[in-house]
Design a protein around this motif. Structure first.
Motif, PDB file in Angstrom:
ATOM      1  N   ASP A 142      -7.277   8.961 -17.751  1.00  0.00           N
ATOM      2  CA  ASP A 142      -6.128   8.277 -18.351  1.00  0.00           C
ATOM      3  C   ASP A 142      -4.886   8.443 -17.494  1.00  0.00           C
ATOM      4  O   ASP A 142      -4.074   7.513 -17.372  1.00  0.00           O
ATOM      5  CB  ASP A 142      -5.865   8.822 -19.759  1.00  0.00           C
ATOM      6  CG  ASP A 142      -6.901   8.369 -20.771  1.00  0.00           C
ATOM      7  OD1 ASP A 142      -7.632   7.393 -20.475  1.00  0.00           O
ATOM      8  OD2 ASP A 142      -7.000   8.988 -21.849  1.00  0.00           O
ATOM      9  N   MET A 143      -4.723   9.626 -16.895  1.00  0.00           N
ATOM     10  CA  MET A 143      -3.578   9.857 -16.021  1.00  0.00           C
ATOM     11  C   MET A 143      -3.623   8.910 -14.823  1.00  0.00           C
ATOM     12  O   MET A 143      -2.613   8.306 -14.452  1.00  0.00           O
ATOM     13  CB  MET A 143      -3.572  11.304 -15.527  1.00  0.00           C
ATOM     14  CG  MET A 143      -2.456  11.625 -14.544  1.00  0.00           C
ATOM     15  SD  MET A 143      -0.882  11.946 -15.326  1.00  0.00           S
ATOM     16  CE  MET A 143      -1.138  13.632 -15.912  1.00  0.00           C
ATOM     17  N   ALA A 144      -4.796   8.768 -14.214  1.00  0.00           N
ATOM     18  CA  ALA A 144      -4.926   7.866 -13.066  1.00  0.00           C
ATOM     19  C   ALA A 144      -4.574   6.429 -13.453  1.00  0.00           C
ATOM     20  O   ALA A 144      -3.902   5.713 -12.702  1.00  0.00           O
ATOM     21  CB  ALA A 144      -6.343   7.930 -12.508  1.00  0.00           C
TER      22      ALA A 144
ATOM     23  N   THR B 254       2.906  -5.404  -3.408  1.00  0.00           N
ATOM     24  CA  THR B 254       2.623  -6.190  -2.214  1.00  0.00           C
ATOM     25  C   THR B 254       1.703  -5.456  -1.250  1.00  0.00           C
ATOM     26  O   THR B 254       1.378  -5.970  -0.183  1.00  0.00           O
ATOM     27  CB  THR B 254       3.930  -6.540  -1.488  1.00  0.00           C
ATOM     28  OG1 THR B 254       4.628  -5.334  -1.156  1.00  0.00           O
ATOM     29  CG2 THR B 254       4.816  -7.413  -2.356  1.00  0.00           C
ATOM     30  N   ASP B 255       1.284  -4.249  -1.592  1.00  0.00           N
ATOM     31  CA  ASP B 255       0.379  -3.462  -0.763  1.00  0.00           C
ATOM     32  C   ASP B 255      -0.769  -2.982  -1.639  1.00  0.00           C
ATOM     33  O   ASP B 255      -0.628  -2.927  -2.869  1.00  0.00           O
ATOM     34  CB  ASP B 255       1.145  -2.255  -0.184  1.00  0.00           C
ATOM     35  CG  ASP B 255       0.429  -1.618   0.996  1.00  0.00           C
ATOM     36  OD1 ASP B 255      -0.696  -2.061   1.310  1.00  0.00           O
ATOM     37  OD2 ASP B 255       0.981  -0.681   1.591  1.00  0.00           O
ATOM     38  N   ASP B 256      -1.914  -2.650  -1.043  1.00  0.00           N
ATOM     39  CA  ASP B 256      -2.955  -2.047  -1.866  1.00  0.00           C
ATOM     40  C   ASP B 256      -2.512  -0.647  -2.265  1.00  0.00           C
ATOM     41  O   ASP B 256      -1.571  -0.082  -1.707  1.00  0.00           O
ATOM     42  CB  ASP B 256      -4.318  -2.072  -1.182  1.00  0.00           C
ATOM     43  CG  ASP B 256      -4.316  -1.432   0.199  1.00  0.00           C
ATOM     44  OD1 ASP B 256      -3.246  -1.264   0.784  1.00  0.00           O
ATOM     45  OD2 ASP B 256      -5.413  -1.118   0.694  1.00  0.00           O
ATOM     46  N   ALA B 257      -3.167  -0.078  -3.252  1.00  0.00           N
ATOM     47  CA  ALA B 257      -2.696   1.178  -3.829  1.00  0.00           C
ATOM     48  C   ALA B 257      -3.871   2.037  -4.260  1.00  0.00           C
ATOM     49  O   ALA B 257      -4.890   1.530  -4.712  1.00  0.00           O
ATOM     50  CB  ALA B 257      -1.786   0.895  -5.039  1.00  0.00           C
ATOM     51  N   ALA B 258      -3.717   3.357  -4.108  1.00  0.00           N
ATOM     52  CA  ALA B 258      -4.754   4.308  -4.512  1.00  0.00           C
ATOM     53  C   ALA B 258      -4.108   5.508  -5.189  1.00  0.00           C
ATOM     54  O   ALA B 258      -3.008   5.923  -4.833  1.00  0.00           O
ATOM     55  CB  ALA B 258      -5.571   4.760  -3.308  1.00  0.00           C
ATOM     56  N   VAL B 259      -4.820   6.065  -6.166  1.00  0.00           N
ATOM     57  CA  VAL B 259      -4.361   7.238  -6.917  1.00  0.00           C
ATOM     58  C   VAL B 259      -5.531   8.202  -7.042  1.00  0.00           C
ATOM     59  O   VAL B 259      -6.663   7.793  -7.319  1.00  0.00           O
ATOM     60  CB  VAL B 259      -3.865   6.847  -8.328  1.00  0.00           C
ATOM     61  CG1 VAL B 259      -3.552   8.089  -9.158  1.00  0.00           C
ATOM     62  CG2 VAL B 259      -2.641   5.954  -8.240  1.00  0.00           C
TER      63      VAL B 259
END
Length: 285
Positions: free
Chosen positions: A246-248, A261-266
């Protein structure tokens, strides 16, 4: 009496023909670009891990999403694996560029980090060796990265940073702040670079959240503003004891405020306090 339209001039016919050719070329270009983006995204998703290692008292979760406009894809990654000494290694990073070449380079870095971690366990040494390896292949690309080592016996987290954006750490009582740890240059720029290691004993329960700049930066959103937003989200989630998954998901929502506008990772690690952890057991991948 029926009126007839005057015949088109030759110049008008030529103009219509030219416009038709330009439209066809534009359509073909768009289709090629769409195919290129689809390929880059497929490469990205295929090279990301299906699962992350976890332990009793340690939850892990991650998210990746391409850019909203579908054009900037290919550079971000996350990873997690069991290291040779039984500790857990985690990495997150961002390759310069957004195309098929960046996606392929990302895969090389991820594999390279795993290979280096078979011989080295210190996060600073892992990054230093990976950096020298990338410099030796003389590519024009470089990458930012954060590498973590989680010790399941000592319940200690060690981290090193190669030009990457800060992560966020929060405790269960609501305290939360960016991890402004010292670091070195991005990977693949200068040989012999040194990466300082920050050591944290996890005496309190909480969460550690790593991310890429696509989560916190956009055309009208500076990194500082986006990082402050994510810090508030992580602090609230830690205080509410939400799951790592859930945090992610909540942190990834912050990317919507940047323009995406950019890809994103967590990447999220949610841990119990050292005193409350269960007896160490073999990590599960």
């Amino acid at each position: 009496m029926t009126r007839r339209r005057p015949p088109r001039s030759a110049s008008a016919d030529d103009l219509l023909a030219t416009l038709g050719l330009l439209t066809a070329k534009a359509r073909q270009g768009a289709e090629r670009q769409r195919a290129r983006v689809d390929l880059a995204e497929a490469l990205q998703r295929e090279m990301l891990p299906e699962t992350l290692p976890s332990l009793p008292g340690l939850q892990t979760a991650a998210r990746y999403t391409p850019a909203r406009d579908g054009l900037d894809i290919g550079g971000d990654w996350y990873d997690g694996f069991v290291m040779a000494d039984g500790s857990l290694g985690f990495s997150i990073g961002d390759v310069q560029g957004h195309d098929v070449e960046a996606a392929a380079f990302m895969g090389q870095i991820r594999i390279g980090l795993r290979a280096v971690a078979l011989a080295a366990t210190d996060p600073g040494e892992v990054l230093a060796r990976a950096n020298d390896l990338l410099v030796s292949v003389a590519r024009d690309l470089f990458a930012t990265c954060t590498f973590l080592r989680f010790d399941p016996l000592e319940w200690v987290l060690e981290s090193a940073r190669a030009g990457h954006v800060p992560g966020v750490r929060a405790t269960a009582d609501g305290r939360c702040e960016p991890m402004q740890d010292p670091g070195g240059l991005p990977l693949g720029i200068e040989p012999g670079e040194v990466y300082p290691v920050t050591r944290r004993s996890l005496t309190e329960g909480g969460s550690v959240v790593l991310l890429t700049d696509g989560v916190i930066e956009g055309p009208a959103v500076p990194i500082e503003t986006g990082l402050a937003r994510v810090t508030r989200v992580v602090g609230a989630g830690a205080a509410a004891a939400v799951s790592a998954d859930d945090m992610a998901a909540e942190v990834m929502k912050a990317a919507e405020f940047t323009g995406h506008t950019d890809d994103a990772a967590v990447l999220v690690l949610r841990h119990d306090a050292a005193a409350n952890r269960l007896r160490p057991a073999p990590p599960s991948a």
